[in-house]
Design a protein around this motif. Structure first.
Motif, PDB file in Angstrom:
ATOM      1  N   LEU A  64       0.844  -1.196   0.000  1.00 65.35           N
ATOM      2  CA  LEU A  64       0.000   0.000   0.000  1.00 65.35           C
ATOM      3  C   LEU A  64       0.882   1.249   0.000  1.00 65.35           C
ATOM      4  O   LEU A  64       1.847   1.337   0.761  1.00 65.35           O
ATOM      5  CB  LEU A  64      -0.897   0.023   1.233  1.00 65.35           C
ATOM      6  N   ARG A  65       0.527   2.197  -0.860  1.00 57.97           N
ATOM      7  CA  ARG A  65       1.202   3.485  -0.861  1.00 57.97           C
ATOM      8  C   ARG A  65       0.120   4.559  -0.989  1.00 57.97           C
ATOM      9  O   ARG A  65      -0.685   4.525  -1.928  1.00 57.97           O
ATOM     10  CB  ARG A  65       2.185   3.579  -2.028  1.00 57.97           C
ATOM     11  N   ASP A  66       0.082   5.487  -0.056  1.00 56.97           N
ATOM     12  CA  ASP A  66      -0.978   6.498  -0.005  1.00 56.97           C
ATOM     13  C   ASP A  66      -2.362   5.837   0.014  1.00 56.97           C
ATOM     14  O   ASP A  66      -3.323   6.338  -0.580  1.00 56.97           O
ATOM     15  CB  ASP A  66      -0.881   7.459  -1.193  1.00 56.97           C
ATOM     16  N   GLY A  67      -2.427   4.709   0.705  1.00 59.50           N
ATOM     17  CA  GLY A  67      -3.705   4.031   0.881  1.00 59.50           C
ATOM     18  C   GLY A  67      -4.163   3.200  -0.310  1.00 59.50           C
ATOM     19  O   GLY A  67      -5.265   2.643  -0.281  1.00 59.50           O
ATOM     20  N   ARG A  68      -3.336   3.089  -1.364  1.00 61.95           N
ATOM     21  CA  ARG A  68      -3.712   2.330  -2.548  1.00 61.95           C
ATOM     22  C   ARG A  68      -2.618   1.336  -2.912  1.00 61.95           C
ATOM     23  O   ARG A  68      -1.454   1.556  -2.617  1.00 61.95           O
ATOM     24  CB  ARG A  68      -3.972   3.272  -3.730  1.00 61.95           C
ATOM     25  N   MET A  69      -3.040   0.233  -3.590  1.00 62.89           N
ATOM     26  CA  MET A  69      -2.057  -0.756  -4.024  1.00 62.89           C
ATOM     27  C   MET A  69      -1.097  -0.134  -5.038  1.00 62.89           C
ATOM     28  O   MET A  69      -1.520   0.642  -5.907  1.00 62.89           O
ATOM     29  CB  MET A  69      -2.747  -1.968  -4.650  1.00 62.89           C
ATOM     30  N   GLU A  70       0.176  -0.520  -4.925  1.00 59.20           N
ATOM     31  CA  GLU A  70       1.203   0.005  -5.829  1.00 59.20           C
ATOM     32  C   GLU A  70       2.274  -1.059  -6.030  1.00 59.20           C
ATOM     33  O   GLU A  70       2.689  -1.733  -5.085  1.00 59.20           O
ATOM     34  CB  GLU A  70       1.838   1.270  -5.243  1.00 59.20           C
ATOM     35  N   GLY A  71       2.676  -1.237  -7.291  1.00 56.13           N
ATOM     36  CA  GLY A  71       3.733  -2.197  -7.575  1.00 56.13           C
ATOM     37  C   GLY A  71       3.176  -3.488  -8.117  1.00 56.13           C
ATOM     38  O   GLY A  71       2.412  -3.496  -9.084  1.00 56.13           O
ATOM     39  N   GLU A  72       3.517  -4.611  -7.487  1.00 58.46           N
ATOM     40  CA  GLU A  72       3.111  -5.919  -7.985  1.00 58.46           C
ATOM     41  C   GLU A  72       2.200  -6.616  -6.986  1.00 58.46           C
ATOM     42  O   GLU A  72       2.540  -6.765  -5.811  1.00 58.46           O
ATOM     43  CB  GLU A  72       4.344  -6.786  -8.253  1.00 58.46           C
ATOM     44  N   LEU A  73       1.041  -7.042  -7.485  1.00 60.82           N
ATOM     45  CA  LEU A  73       0.121  -7.859  -6.695  1.00 60.82           C
ATOM     46  C   LEU A  73       0.404  -9.317  -7.015  1.00 60.82           C
ATOM     47  O   LEU A  73       0.368  -9.732  -8.173  1.00 60.82           O
ATOM     48  CB  LEU A  73      -1.330  -7.510  -7.038  1.00 60.82           C
ATOM     49  N   LEU A  74       0.680 -10.104  -5.976  1.00 61.68           N
ATOM     50  CA  LEU A  74       0.981 -11.523  -6.144  1.00 61.68           C
ATOM     51  C   LEU A  74      -0.108 -12.366  -5.507  1.00 61.68           C
ATOM     52  O   LEU A  74      -0.562 -12.081  -4.391  1.00 61.68           O
ATOM     53  CB  LEU A  74       2.332 -11.869  -5.506  1.00 61.68           C
ATOM     54  N   ALA A  75      -0.537 -13.416  -6.223  1.00 58.02           N
ATOM     55  CA  ALA A  75      -1.449 -14.415  -5.670  1.00 58.02           C
ATOM     56  C   ALA A  75      -0.711 -15.750  -5.637  1.00 58.02           C
ATOM     57  O   ALA A  75       0.183 -15.996  -6.459  1.00 58.02           O
ATOM     58  CB  ALA A  75      -2.710 -14.519  -6.509  1.00 58.02           C
TER      59      ALA A  75
END
Length: 448
Positions: free
Chosen positions: A275-286
């Motif tokens: 999370l950055r500034d309350g939002r996802m940032e970068g890579e989402l991994l499942a």
């Protein structure tokens, strides 16, 4: 719990036009009628005792009773006989007025033992506890509300109409439930009596302390601390198995930035992101249950932006695509486990599907379709048997059959054909439906 306030507290976000309508039902003895109508042409009646709204008068007219003038006059004659005999009546008023005006009667009827046994007034409530008409109400609140131990508050206990089960217990800061607000904390219950939600509040009705939510089976769904209406500290969400789903940290009402992990019902790592500034940032991994990566998705400012790749459990690529602001763009590919292409799908800049080509495990083209920018099917949609021979060919113009629709047997011989104009069959075809096999295939195409 002014209607708007209680809906916000209990998670209801949409109000329909009739939701402000309330029904307060009470046993009353009508003693007299005013000699002249009031300034609005209504009849004003005096009662023995007091109404649930606090006064000693009620008002009605033909319109409020939903009657024509003749039936309304006949009703007043019958009511005069009841007044002389001081017979108790079951009176339904629309709601308690905000000002000091007289409550308006919606219905008046003879008492029944079930409705008049205890002489208490009843306010009928929606599933989420705001006032509605009696006929639609699953819940009920007895009036008047008793004074609570906490100064300036009244005790609220709402019960189901059918099972007489407690559905909400708490306190409001006004004697009039519909005009008050929940303060000091409350508990809601499922119809079978199990706790649904426990909410701690301060004296102004803001969440203050721990709030816990439970599933219908009694398992804890979430728990977190609040201070003056804002989340603070660690908030946990749980699976029905009791395993942690996610833990979120809040400071001064805002979720704290940094790494985030979620877990499946068995406690295995499910996703991870930053999370950055309350939002996802970068890579989402499942992840698969064994910890291997099942998906990688590029995220920017909380939206999918960039490549997305799905994997088979052995690490081979299952699918790949590019997204822009959560929408697919360009070519998306699906693969068989051995790496051969299973499908190619082309997307426009607005995320609409423009074409699809599917292949058999042996690499034979088995399906081809195209759409325009307005998502209307165009051209000839084709399918082939896995031996490469044609199976169906259907001509489309602007999403309707227009031209020839043909199907073949797997040996290559023609099975059926029909010409269409603007979606209507022509000539010998008449209006007969296509062969069931063709119909099923077309439905499968449109489900893609």
């Amino acid at each position: 719990m002014k209607i708007k306030t209680i809906c916000a507290v209990l998670g209801v976000s949409l109000l329909y036009p009739g939701m402000a309508q309330a029904d307060i039902v009470q046993r009353l003895v009508v003693t007299s009628m005013a000699g002249e109508p009031d300034s609005e042409g209504g009849d004003v009646f005096t009662i023995a005792g007091t109404t649930a709204c606090g006064g000693k008068q009620i008002r009605m007219d033909a319109r409020s009773m939903n009657l024509d003038e003749a039936p309304y006059e006949a009703l007043k004659v019958q009511l005069a006989e009841r007044m002389r005999a001081r017979t108790p009546m079951l009176v339904t008023v629309k709601q308690c007025p905000d000002d000091a005006s007289v409550p308006i009667v919606r219905e008046i009827a003879a008492c029944t033992p079930a409705d008049c046994a205890d002489g208490r007034a009843r306010l009928y409530l929606h599933e989420r506890f705001y006032p509605i008409e009696r006929e639609q109400a699953p819940n009920v609140l007895l009036l008047p509300l008793p004074k609570d131990k906490l100064p300036g508050t009244w005790k609220v206990e709402i019960y189901s109409v059918a099972g007489r089960k407690l559905r909400l217990s708490g306190h409001v800061n006004r004697a009039d439930y519909a005009q008050g607000e929940l303060v000091g904390g409350y508990v809601t219950y499922y119809p079978d009596g199990k706790i649904e939600k426990q909410v701690a509040q301060d004296g102004q009705g803001r969440q203050d302390g721990f709030t816990s939510l439970y599933r219908a089976d009694g398992s804890l769904e979430s728990r977190g601390n609040w201070r003056h209406g804002l989340p603070v500290g660690t908030h946990q969400q749980y699976h029905a198995t009791g395993k942690l789903r996610e833990a979120s940290v809040y400071r001064e009402g805002q979720r704290v930035d940094g790494p985030v992990q979620t877990f499946d019902a068995n406690g295995k790592l499910s996703t991870s992101y930053v999370l950055r500034d309350g939002r996802m940032e970068g890579e989402l991994l499942a992840y698969f249950p064994d910890g291997k990566v099942s998906n990688r998705t590029q995220v920017s400012k909380g939206k999918f932006n960039g490549s997305t790749t799905d994997y088979y459990p052995d690490g081979a690529v299952r699918a790949s695509m590019t997204q822009r602001n959560d929408l697919p763009v360009g070519e998306a590919l699906e693969f068989y486990p051995d790496g051969k292409v299973q499908s190619r799908q082309q997307y426009g800049d607005g995320g609409g599907l423009l074409s699809v080509r599917r292949y058999s495990p042996q690499g034979v083209l088995v399906l081809e379709r195209r759409w325009d920018a307005r998502l209307r099917e165009q051209g000839t949609s084709r399918s082939w048997y896995e031996n490469g021979k044609p199976e169906h060919a259907i001509d489309y113009v602007n999403d309707r059959r227009d031209g020839w629709s043909r199907s073949w047997r797997d040996d290559g011989s023609l099975k059926s054909e029909c010409r269409y104009v603007a979606g209507k069959a022509q000539g010998d075809c008449g209006e007969a439906p296509p062969a069931p096999e063709l119909q099923r295939k077309e439905q499968a195409w449109r489900a893609l």
